[in-house]
Enzyme design. Structure first.
Site, short mmCIF file in Angstrom:
data_model
loop_
_atom_site.label_atom_id
_atom_site.label_comp_id
_atom_site.label_asym_id
_atom_site.label_seq_id
_atom_site.Cartn_x
_atom_site.Cartn_y
_atom_site.Cartn_z
N HIS A 76 -6.45 -25.27 145.13
CA HIS A 76 -5.29 -24.49 145.60
C HIS A 76 -4.15 -25.53 145.84
O HIS A 76 -3.18 -25.14 146.45
CB HIS A 76 -5.64 -23.78 146.90
CG HIS A 76 -6.76 -22.65 146.58
ND1 HIS A 76 -6.50 -21.72 145.89
CD2 HIS A 76 -7.76 -22.34 147.40
CE1 HIS A 76 -7.51 -20.81 145.74
NE2 HIS A 76 -8.30 -21.17 146.88
N LYS A 90 -6.12 -16.57 146.35
CA LYS A 90 -6.31 -15.05 146.01
C LYS A 90 -5.52 -14.39 144.75
O LYS A 90 -5.03 -13.42 144.57
CB LYS A 90 -5.62 -14.12 147.08
CG LYS A 90 -6.00 -14.45 148.66
CD LYS A 90 -7.41 -14.62 148.86
CE LYS A 90 -8.60 -13.92 148.31
NZ LYS A 90 -9.87 -14.38 148.66
N SER A 113 -4.48 -8.98 149.53
CA SER A 113 -5.68 -9.79 149.18
C SER A 113 -5.96 -10.70 150.41
O SER A 113 -7.10 -10.92 150.96
CB SER A 113 -5.81 -10.26 147.88
OG SER A 113 -7.17 -10.88 147.59
S1 PPS Z 1 -9.64 -17.41 146.53
O1 PPS Z 1 -10.26 -17.25 147.96
O2 PPS Z 1 -8.53 -17.88 146.71
O3 PPS Z 1 -10.52 -18.25 145.93
O4 PPS Z 1 -9.51 -15.82 146.10
P1 PPS Z 1 -9.38 -15.67 144.49
O5 PPS Z 1 -10.61 -15.94 143.68
O6 PPS Z 1 -8.04 -16.51 144.15
O7 PPS Z 1 -8.96 -14.26 144.48
C1 PPS Z 1 -9.68 -13.05 144.94
C2 PPS Z 1 -8.91 -11.78 144.22
O8 PPS Z 1 -9.28 -11.97 142.97
C3 PPS Z 1 -10.02 -10.82 142.63
N1 PPS Z 1 -11.03 -10.75 141.51
C4 PPS Z 1 -10.84 -9.79 140.35
N2 PPS Z 1 -10.05 -9.10 140.15
C5 PPS Z 1 -10.31 -8.54 138.76
N3 PPS Z 1 -11.18 -8.62 137.90
C6 PPS Z 1 -12.20 -9.57 138.40
N4 PPS Z 1 -12.98 -9.98 137.46
C7 PPS Z 1 -11.94 -10.44 139.63
N5 PPS Z 1 -12.60 -11.33 140.28
C8 PPS Z 1 -12.05 -11.66 141.38
C9 PPS Z 1 -10.97 -10.29 143.79
O9 PPS Z 1 -11.33 -8.82 144.04
C10 PPS Z 1 -9.58 -10.76 144.81
O10 PPS Z 1 -8.53 -9.47 144.70
P2 PPS Z 1 -8.40 -8.35 145.89
O11 PPS Z 1 -7.10 -7.75 145.48
O12 PPS Z 1 -8.60 -8.77 147.30
O13 PPS Z 1 -9.62 -7.42 145.13
#
Ligand code: PPS
Length: 294
Positions: free
Chosen positions: A103, A45, A133
């Site tokens: 991860h 996340k 998240s």
């Molecule tokens: S995972 O399941 O571990 O692979 O998730 P991960 O991709 O690491 O994290 C998901 C969070 O990243 C946010 N996200 C973004 N934030 C801002 N801009 C962009 N372009 C973007 N893309 C993915 C996503 O919304 C998740 O955060 P939260 O706080 O839940 O919205």
């Protein structure tokens, strides 16, 4: 204390039963690396799928149609998680450049990285927002147990009783080895603050040569708003077996400071105490709130 049923503790790290195979994960450390290999490493996340989109766009020189055409369901089909069952075998014979996400903690990743073969981009996110998240992701993802309550999940996260184990350990170990591998360390908050600058530094780190127009296109199609409209980037086409789509979206809020809408004052006090004790004297600082962003 109840055990989290989906977790398998393996060499000091919690994996997910059915998604990861401990024997397979052990073979990752012996993988042969190529100079052109790239691993995006994150605690869950922290911006993994965001970085998948950026890497693919950089590779396609900003051609978003080409990126979407190459992926049937989601970007993870092409930039997969190396630790997921089946991914390692595919990696061994894949054409270059092999772009992957992970991860895993430092001690389970390919030893060849320490011979400065391949590159690592470590993305860190402030752990309060990671916790929130991750709480929602546990409701969305069928391979993870739905938390009984936010309080319950809060405690599990602080205990490291989740896939990824302790956020503190993950960050501290990778960061301590940043000079032992070819690493770019970047934070989710820096990316929110100035995506243009972040994309440029990632591009330079990877030795890419894109025109101004191509770089602008990479930035444009990796914003939260645009990624949310691209099915392969936003993970909406992932099967119902994997995600309980009606309960939420993978791309949920994409912001800094949502923890303020979830933590009680008492929880914040507890978190701060743990954070101070774990991160005391550690040379990494975080942005906790949108108002901290210049
Ligand atoms: S995972 O399941 O571990 O692979 O998730 P991960 O991709 O690491 O994290 C998901 C969070 O990243 C946010 N996200 C973004 N934030 C801002 N801009 C962009 N372009 C973007 N893309 C993915 C996503 O919304 C998740 O955060 P939260 O706080 O839940 O919205």
């Amino acid at each position: 204390m109840e055990q989290t049923p989906e977790l398998v503790a393996h060499r000091g790290f919690n994996l997910i039963r059915g998604t990861h195979d401990p024997h397979d994960v052990d073979c990752i450390s012996k993988l042969e690396m190529r100079d052109s290999d790239v691993f995006v490493v994150t605690y869950p996340k922290s911006g993994t799928i965001w970085m998948q989109q950026i890497l693919l766009l950089l590779e396609a020189k900003g051609d978003v149609a080409a990126v979407s055409a190459a992926n049937k369901s989601c970007n993870g089909d092409v930039v997969s998680w190396i630790e997921v069952i089946g991914s390692r075998e595919a990696f061994m014979t894949a054409p270059s450049p092999r772009l992957r996400v992970s991860h895993l903690p430092y001690h389970l990743m390919p030893v060849a990285l320490t011979q400065k073969k391949g590159k690592v981009i470590y993305v860190a996110r402030n752990p309060k927002d990671v916790l929130v998240s991750y709480y929602y992701f546990h409701q969305l993802a069928n391979m993870l147990e739905t938390p009984r309550s936010f309080e319950d999940f809060f405690e599990k996260f602080l205990r490291g009783d989740v896939f990824g184990s302790s956020w503190f350990q993950h960050l501290k170990t990778w960061y301590s080895h940043k000079d032992d591998v070819n690493m770019l360390f970047i934070t989710y908050e820096e990316m929110i603050q100035d995506l243009n600058a972040a994309v440029r530094s990632i591009s330079t780190f990877l030795g890419k040569e894109l025109t101004e127009e191509q770089l602008a296109s990479v930035v444009k199609y990796s914003t939260f708003g645009n990624m949310r409209k691209i099915p392969q980037a936003n993970y909406e086409q992932v099967s119902d077996d994997m995600f309980n789509h009606p309960v939420g979206k993978f791309m949920r809020k994409g912001t800094i400071g949502d923890w303020k809408n979830h933590f009680t004052v008492a929880q914040n006090d507890i978190f701060e105490r743990v954070f101070q004790s774990e991160m005391k004297d550690f040379p990494v600082s975080f942005t906790w709130d949108k108002t901290d962003v210049a």
